[in-house]
Design an enzyme around this catalytic site. Structure first.
Site: not given
Length: 375
Positions: A311, A337, A268, A308, A306, A95
């Site tokens: 998990c 997660h 974002d 990830c 999930c 940015d």
């Protein structure tokens, strides 16, 4: 568009009009719609570059303002640019620092030339102009650089909103004139606060400048979500269809869904990492405050389906324990997660668009997502 960058519109959902595309960059292709994790100080908090790849992050952000103050863009440039400095080989967006300067309030003074402000670190005098913002981002070497803009507060008068918008347009032209790296895409930023006419005027003005892509700034600054959606509905038809559209600072699950419905390609937000450190996790049913006592003996994963690391390997009880005793690993597991949840949500959204069923997906999302447990 350029020899380094191009946006390809792959499919428009017949059911909803939502866009499926890909933004081609020197460091890889970015499938859109996409959620981008925020790496303010050249790191996504609590995450390594390898872990970001494992959760399938395709692009991350870094912050011009913070990196300018420390370690300084020249040090990053000496290290070989942001990609080498942080060992991240996929795309990076920086940015311009405009929002950070805006948030300093009493510590800044904005003139036509630029923004003078005092560092939040040591109080030292600093100055960023459109040209300096371009120089910093070129030294950082990001794939996408944002034009230096002025964000209006909520609420504000139409006069103040117009002044900020028109200066943002003038600054965008200065950024465009000064920017010199062909391997770095410059995005303009639509402003106009919460006035439909100003937003449309800003979208048209920036479209005429024929930039590689466009950010949408000045939303999600405290206004009710319906007002944000109303603004998007008003001016999105005036955004170039052949350029990526980036809604800045927006990242709650419902806002991702609603933004995609309105034609947004990129998002974002720091929320996913910030709330993870405070003991809150994102799930398909709404937010879960995993620090709460109710999870002390809950030996289920945060979310059953999930994929990830957290998990697949740990329970709610374990993550809660780590957070309660202040172990860094607790914040890391919650962060992994949360980021994977949002990235996977966008994967599911892209699949729904590809199969012309995004409105069905949106309905199913709200049927299971408890908005009373939203942010």
């Amino acid at each position: 568009m350029s020899q380094y960058f191009s946006y390809e519109l792959i499919h428009t959902c017949a059911q909803s009009g939502a866009r499926l595309g890909v933004f081609h960059t020197p460091h890889g292709d970015i499938p859109t719609p996409i959620y981008m994790p925020v790496g303010t100080q050249a790191t996504v908090k609590a995450m390594t570059s390898q872990e970001l790849e494992e959760i399938e992050a395709r692009i991350i952000l870094a912050n011009t303002y913070h990196l300018h103050l420390r370690p300084g863009e020249k040090l990053v440039e000496k290290a070989g640019g942001l990609h080498r400095f942080m060992n991240w080989n996929r795309p990076i967006l920086t940015d311009s620092g405009g929002f950070q300067v805006f948030s300093l309030a009493g510590l800044r003074k904005i003139t036509e030339e630029g923004a003078a402000f005092r560092s939040h670190l040591d109080g030292s005098s600093q100055f960023i102009s459109p040209e300096i913002a371009m120089d910093i981002q070129e030294s950082l070497g990001s794939d996408i650089a944002m034009a230096f803009d002025i964000c209006s507060a909520y609420p504000c008068s139409k006069e103040d909103a117009r002044d900020a918008m028109e200066r943002t347009h003038r600054w965008a032209k200065r950024c465009q004139a000064h920017h010199s790296r062909p391997d770095q895409a410059l995005f303009g930023i639509v402003q106009g606060a919460f006035d439909r006419d100003l937003r449309i005027e800003s979208a048209k003005t920036l479209a005429d400048m024929d930039m590689i892509g466009y950010g949408i700034g000045g939303l999600s600054v405290g206004e009710p979500k319906p007002i944000m959606y109303e603004m998007l509905d008003a001016f999105m038809p005036y955004m170039p269809a052949n350029k990526p559209r980036y809604l800045m600072g927006v990242g709650t699950p419902d806002c991702l869904v609603e933004g995609v419905l309105r034609g947004v390609d990129m998002f974002d937000c720091v929320l996913a990492t910030r709330v993870a450190r405070n003991g809150t996790v994102l799930t398909k049913n709404g937010r879960m405050v995993i620090r709460n006592a109710v999870y002390a003996e809950d030996f289920n994963p945060i979310q059953d389906d999930c994929d990830c690391y957290t998990c697949q390997n740990h329970t709610r009880a374990y993550v809660r324990h780590l957070l309660k005793v202040g172990e860094i690993t607790g914040a890391r597991l919650a962060t992994i997660h949360n980021l994977r949840y949002l990235i996977r949500l966008m994967e599911e959204i892209r699949d729904a668009i590809a199969h012309d069923r995004f409105l069905d997906f949106r309905r199913e999302f709200y049927e299971r997502y408890d908005m009373s447990r939203n942010f």
